[in-house]
Design an enzyme around this catalytic site. Structure first.
Site, mmCIF file in Angstrom:
data_model
loop_
_atom_site.group_PDB
_atom_site.id
_atom_site.type_symbol
_atom_site.label_atom_id
_atom_site.label_comp_id
_atom_site.label_asym_id
_atom_site.label_seq_id
_atom_site.Cartn_x
_atom_site.Cartn_y
_atom_site.Cartn_z
ATOM 1 N N ASN A 128 -55.455 33.474 48.835
ATOM 2 C CA ASN A 128 -56.641 33.098 47.897
ATOM 3 C C ASN A 128 -56.647 33.805 46.506
ATOM 4 O O ASN A 128 -56.283 34.954 45.630
ATOM 5 C CB ASN A 128 -57.414 33.230 48.473
ATOM 6 C CG ASN A 128 -59.077 33.109 47.523
ATOM 7 O OD1 ASN A 128 -58.407 31.708 46.997
ATOM 8 N ND2 ASN A 128 -60.315 34.030 48.041
ATOM 9 N N GLY A 129 -56.222 32.969 45.287
ATOM 10 C CA GLY A 129 -55.902 33.309 43.637
ATOM 11 C C GLY A 129 -54.959 32.589 42.635
ATOM 12 O O GLY A 129 -54.636 32.183 43.429
ATOM 13 N N LYS A 153 -72.699 14.047 48.673
ATOM 14 C CA LYS A 153 -71.396 14.439 47.058
ATOM 15 C C LYS A 153 -70.107 14.046 46.862
ATOM 16 O O LYS A 153 -70.585 14.441 44.699
ATOM 17 C CB LYS A 153 -70.894 15.842 48.475
ATOM 18 C CG LYS A 153 -70.177 16.838 46.960
ATOM 19 C CD LYS A 153 -70.955 17.165 45.927
ATOM 20 C CE LYS A 153 -70.704 18.466 45.321
ATOM 21 N NZ LYS A 153 -70.629 18.442 44.038
ATOM 22 N N GLU A 205 -78.716 16.582 31.784
ATOM 23 C CA GLU A 205 -78.855 16.871 32.791
ATOM 24 C C GLU A 205 -79.554 18.441 33.483
ATOM 25 O O GLU A 205 -79.958 18.428 34.421
ATOM 26 C CB GLU A 205 -77.867 18.412 32.870
ATOM 27 C CG GLU A 205 -76.967 19.106 33.196
ATOM 28 C CD GLU A 205 -76.820 18.543 34.665
ATOM 29 O OE1 GLU A 205 -76.292 16.927 34.922
ATOM 30 O OE2 GLU A 205 -76.519 18.837 35.990
ATOM 31 N N CYS A 264 -59.693 29.736 48.520
ATOM 32 C CA CYS A 264 -59.341 29.127 49.685
ATOM 33 C C CYS A 264 -59.922 30.188 50.668
ATOM 34 O O CYS A 264 -60.634 30.855 50.892
ATOM 35 C CB CYS A 264 -57.520 29.717 49.452
ATOM 36 S SG CYS A 264 -56.790 28.767 48.664
ATOM 37 N N HIS A 275 -90.818 9.038 18.450
ATOM 38 C CA HIS A 275 -90.145 7.081 18.750
ATOM 39 C C HIS A 275 -91.073 6.309 20.601
ATOM 40 O O HIS A 275 -90.431 6.031 21.105
ATOM 41 C CB HIS A 275 -88.774 7.063 19.039
ATOM 42 C CG HIS A 275 -88.547 7.549 16.962
ATOM 43 N ND1 HIS A 275 -88.776 6.865 16.650
ATOM 44 C CD2 HIS A 275 -87.958 8.304 17.271
ATOM 45 C CE1 HIS A 275 -87.698 7.452 15.122
ATOM 46 N NE2 HIS A 275 -88.114 8.529 15.465
ATOM 47 N N TRP A 284 -56.568 25.580 48.902
ATOM 48 C CA TRP A 284 -57.928 25.222 48.027
ATOM 49 C C TRP A 284 -56.504 24.823 46.416
ATOM 50 O O TRP A 284 -56.728 25.857 46.069
ATOM 51 C CB TRP A 284 -59.082 25.125 47.599
ATOM 52 C CG TRP A 284 -60.016 24.282 46.712
ATOM 53 C CD1 TRP A 284 -59.557 25.249 44.845
ATOM 54 C CD2 TRP A 284 -60.516 22.759 46.895
ATOM 55 N NE1 TRP A 284 -60.425 24.274 44.446
ATOM 56 C CE2 TRP A 284 -60.936 22.962 45.561
ATOM 57 C CE3 TRP A 284 -60.862 22.756 47.380
ATOM 58 C CZ2 TRP A 284 -61.384 21.862 45.175
ATOM 59 C CZ3 TRP A 284 -61.390 21.489 47.430
ATOM 60 C CH2 TRP A 284 -62.098 21.012 45.803
ATOM 61 N N GLU A 296 -82.985 15.214 41.134
ATOM 62 C CA GLU A 296 -81.975 15.495 42.189
ATOM 63 C C GLU A 296 -82.619 16.114 42.907
ATOM 64 O O GLU A 296 -82.617 15.492 44.112
ATOM 65 C CB GLU A 296 -80.859 16.168 41.840
ATOM 66 C CG GLU A 296 -79.742 16.161 43.088
ATOM 67 C CD GLU A 296 -78.199 15.416 41.858
ATOM 68 O OE1 GLU A 296 -78.076 16.660 40.779
ATOM 69 O OE2 GLU A 296 -76.486 15.629 42.331
ATOM 70 N N ARG A 342 -63.832 26.247 52.440
ATOM 71 C CA ARG A 342 -63.981 26.703 51.420
ATOM 72 C C ARG A 342 -62.405 26.224 51.136
ATOM 73 O O ARG A 342 -61.958 26.419 49.876
ATOM 74 C CB ARG A 342 -63.142 28.559 51.722
ATOM 75 C CG ARG A 342 -64.169 29.743 51.543
ATOM 76 C CD ARG A 342 -63.669 30.638 52.137
ATOM 77 N NE ARG A 342 -63.499 31.253 51.471
ATOM 78 C CZ ARG A 342 -63.898 31.794 50.026
ATOM 79 N NH1 ARG A 342 -65.282 32.590 50.406
ATOM 80 N NH2 ARG A 342 -63.507 32.970 49.559
ATOM 81 N N LYS A 346 -81.028 17.815 37.177
ATOM 82 C CA LYS A 346 -80.781 18.285 38.170
ATOM 83 C C LYS A 346 -82.515 18.534 38.689
ATOM 84 O O LYS A 346 -82.541 18.952 40.101
ATOM 85 C CB LYS A 346 -80.442 19.978 37.503
ATOM 86 C CG LYS A 346 -80.214 20.789 38.291
ATOM 87 C CD LYS A 346 -77.804 20.574 37.882
ATOM 88 C CE LYS A 346 -77.900 19.026 38.808
ATOM 89 N NZ LYS A 346 -76.473 19.299 38.669
HETATM 90 O O1 M6R Z 1 -67.267 14.427 41.787
HETATM 91 P P1 M6R Z 1 -67.926 13.337 40.574
HETATM 92 O O2 M6R Z 1 -67.361 15.040 39.445
HETATM 93 O O3 M6R Z 1 -66.859 12.626 39.687
HETATM 94 O O4 M6R Z 1 -69.017 13.383 40.305
HETATM 95 C C1 M6R Z 1 -69.912 12.356 39.748
HETATM 96 C C2 M6R Z 1 -71.515 12.690 40.069
HETATM 97 O O5 M6R Z 1 -71.418 12.006 41.320
HETATM 98 C C3 M6R Z 1 -72.369 13.180 40.511
HETATM 99 O O6 M6R Z 1 -72.308 14.885 39.040
HETATM 100 C C4 M6R Z 1 -73.747 13.797 40.808
HETATM 101 O O7 M6R Z 1 -74.317 12.841 39.117
HETATM 102 C C5 M6R Z 1 -73.690 15.119 41.065
HETATM 103 N N1 M6R Z 1 -74.661 15.258 42.383
HETATM 104 C C6 M6R Z 1 -75.124 15.398 40.254
HETATM 105 O O8 M6R Z 1 -75.909 16.792 40.378
#
Ligand code: M6R
Length: 606
Positions: free
Chosen positions: A96-97, A601, A479, A2, A502, A70, A486, A27, A483
């Site tokens: 906060n905690g 996001k 992943e 928070c 394969h 939060w 992305e 936050r 990453k």
């Molecule tokens: O908020 P969410 O966890 O549901 O989001 C899912 C994906 O959109 C999210 O993980 C996305 O793939 C990220 N940008 C990956 O780093």
């Protein structure tokens, strides 16, 4: 996580507090609230804009405390918004905690005649101070007496109507910074909102209690001795300060991984019995004992968390698991029988495809569950039961600390389901111990950030990458590739290492490096063979390997070591190393890793 902010001085407090809060919105933004002695508390769901609308008086107060929440305990609504007060409306607390023993404390206080307004853990603190004041302790001693009864984490601000210029702040696990001005002082969860007023900052340590007035500041510890906490002159700009001094939120959030793991585990392990205590699943415990199939849905990184969950839950609990992209699940005709549960994984709790998958599962009569970070989000509200991550807001578009937390929670779910099935007590205790030691191991990976950066730099001109792994390292490979693409926009593919012959092996040449995730586990030798195949085709190999594995150097061009951990949990350490690799690769190219092009996001549309 928070945001907390306080002011005591000679100016009107309300505009300073509102401006300070607005700089802490990253936050938390579930609810906001403010208390200034002499005036009623003002609270609202939402953030600072909503709070400002409700501040309709001319507030003359020259001190006050303010909060952005939060949510952790209690829904994100007005009643649960901070500050929380005692029965008499004299003592107000911002927190906060998480207070772990708040249920026991609340029961005692209720039995003693206190009345509670909210569902929060925080409110017990105000009532405990009220009790201590009634026992004739002064404000300062009443706070110390109360803090000694708390178990958990806190960054606290406490204001007392009968001592309006004084604000007491305390730290245990959650950050507190005191800004020292000229005839005025400030307190906040980080330096961001203070910098405009003063660059002279005092950072509290765990166990510190600071008594702040406009012209004085003293620090005591819970052991009651006064301590000297020297102040420092901060040279960060405001942006740097909100990122905790890191150049990007992505790096800051990765660095939070040890704390995130602790938050995910807090109060959820019964060590001696080797069991997990998941309050959010208790209401459906009976149904969970009867499920014969679990379907996990999620998108992007959350989907990969689900794949790790499949391995964990099948091997530890023996429950058949299928993992599906939420976007596929919602459009086909999934077979859902009576004892099927559907588990959504989502950091935001708002991803449209995941939400619709849950709605689809509900239409089929399935028990729906969630692993969600955002308290009160739509997925959290619409699922029958679930577990919160308590990882704090994730600002960087690339999911980092959320994934770490999701895997830890999935281990807890596996333990929870396993111990009501065939998982032995000894195996449960071993997993609980392994989970307990995970934050320390995560720290060791993070300490190698610079080493990982050097390796990433060697490959700075590569335009294609392959990521491979087997068993738990297979989803980690997927992943690692996601990453990297992305945040850096290079082409990267994740594959099960056993798939090389394969198809993917055809791509390998001297310009196509491979990141091989090869911890010393039950499939180690197999992955090593795949690495040799790649090197034979002139491909370079970067290994993510177990510390002490010297032999791996013979089949790799570069090695990033992670500490030794159990087979199930080693994946968390590989993921952190892969996140650092992607981060440094992109950040050193000057790319905006926090906001990669074309991405948002939270994907709340199709
Ligand atoms: O908020 P969410 O966890 O549901 O989001 C899912 C994906 O959109 C999210 O993980 C996305 O793939 C990220 N940008 C990956 O780093």
């Amino acid at each position: 996580m928070c945001g907390i902010f306080a002011y005591t001085g000679s100016k009107k407090a309300s505009p300073i507090l509102l401006e300070g809060l607005s700089m802490l919105e990253y936050r938390g933004y579930d609810s906001a609230g403010i208390y200034m002695p002499g005036f009623d508390v003002v609270k609202t769901p939402g953030a600072v804009a909503e709070l400002t609308k409700r501040m309709t008086k001319d507030y003359s107060a020259t001190s006050g405390i303010a909060h952005l929440r939060w949510a952790t305990h209690g829904a994100p609504n007005e009643v649960n918004a901070h500050p929380h007060g005692d029965c008499d409306g004299d003592v107000f607390v911002i927190h906060n905690g998480i207070i772990e023993n708040f249920r026991e404390l609340k029961e005692e206080l209720l039995a003693g005649g206190h009345t509670f307004k909210s569902e929060t853990d925080t409110e017990v603190i105000a009532h405990l101070i009220e009790g201590a004041l009634k026992d004739k302790l002064n404000f300062e001693d009443a706070v110390i007496d109360t803090l000694k009864k708390l178990r958990g984490t806190y960054g606290l601000l406490i204001s007392y109507a009968k001592d309006p210029d004084t604000i007491i702040t305390a730290r245990m696990g959650s950050p507190v910074v005191v800004g020292l001005g000229d005839g005025e002082n400030f307190i906040a969860s980080d330096a961001t909102p203070i910098l405009k007023h003063t660059k002279q900052m005092m950072f509290l340590s765990d166990g510190d209690v600071a008594i702040i007035t406009p012209t004085t500041h003293r620090v005591r510890t819970l052991l009651e001795t006064e301590v000297d906490r020297p102040s420092e002159t901060i040279t960060w700009d405001v942006g740097e300060a909100s990122r905790g001094g890191y150049p990007h939120f992505m790096l800051k959030e990765m660095m939070e991984s040890p704390e995130v793991i602790e938050n995910a585990l807090r109060g959820r392990l019964i060590m001696e019995e080797g069991k997990a205590k998941l309050g959010g699943l208790e209401a459906v415990e009976k149904e969970l004992q009867n499920i014969d199939r679990l379907i996990i849905v999620g998108c992007g990184t959350a989907y990969y968390a689900g794949l790790i969950g499949e391995y964990l839950i099948e091997s530890l609990a023996g429950v058949p698991v299928e993992v599906e992209l939420a976007s596929e699940f919602r459009y086909r005709k999934p077979v859902i029988r009576p004892n099927t549960a559907v588990l959504a994984i989502s950091q935001s709790g708002e991803t449209l495809d995941t939400l619709e998958a849950i709605r689809e599962a509900k239409r089929h009569g399935a028990l729906t569950l969630g692993i969600v970070n955002t308290v009160g989000s739509t997925i959290a509200r619409e699922t029958d039961a679930g577990v919160y991550n308590h990882a704090g807001p994730e600002i960087g578009v690339a999911s980092t600390k959320a994934l770490v937390s999701q895997v830890v929670i999935l281990s807890l779910v596996a333990l929870f389901l396993g111990r009501t099935r065939s998982l032995s007590k000894d195996d449960g205790v071993a997993l609980a111990n392994a989970l307990k030691s995970l934050p320390e191991l995560a720290k060791k990976v993070l300490e190698q950030s610079e080493e990982i950066r050097k390796v990433a730099n060697v490959y700075k001109d590569s335009r294609d990458f392959l990521f491979i792994g087997r068993k738990f390292s297979y989803p980690a490979a997927l992943e690692g590739a996601l990453k990297l693409k992305e945040v850096s926009y290079v082409h990267a593919e994740g594959y099960g290492a056993g798939e090389m012959k394969h198809g993917p092996l055809a791509m390998i040449d001297e310009k196509f490096p491979t990141v091989a995730i090869v911890p010393q586990d039950s499939v180690y030798e197999k992955t090593v063979s795949n690495m040799i195949e790649i090197r034979t085709r002139k491909g370079s190999v970067i290994a993510i390997a177990t510390a002490g594995d010297e032999k791996i150097k013979e089949v790799s061009d570069h090695v990033i070591y992670i500490p030794k951990a159990s087979e199930e949990l080693s994946v968390v350490l590989s993921i952190i190393a892969l996140q650092l690799f992607a981060y440094h690769f992109a950040a050193d190219k000057g790319l905006n890793v926090d906001r990669p092009r074309n991405l948002a996001k939270s994907v709340t549309v199709e």
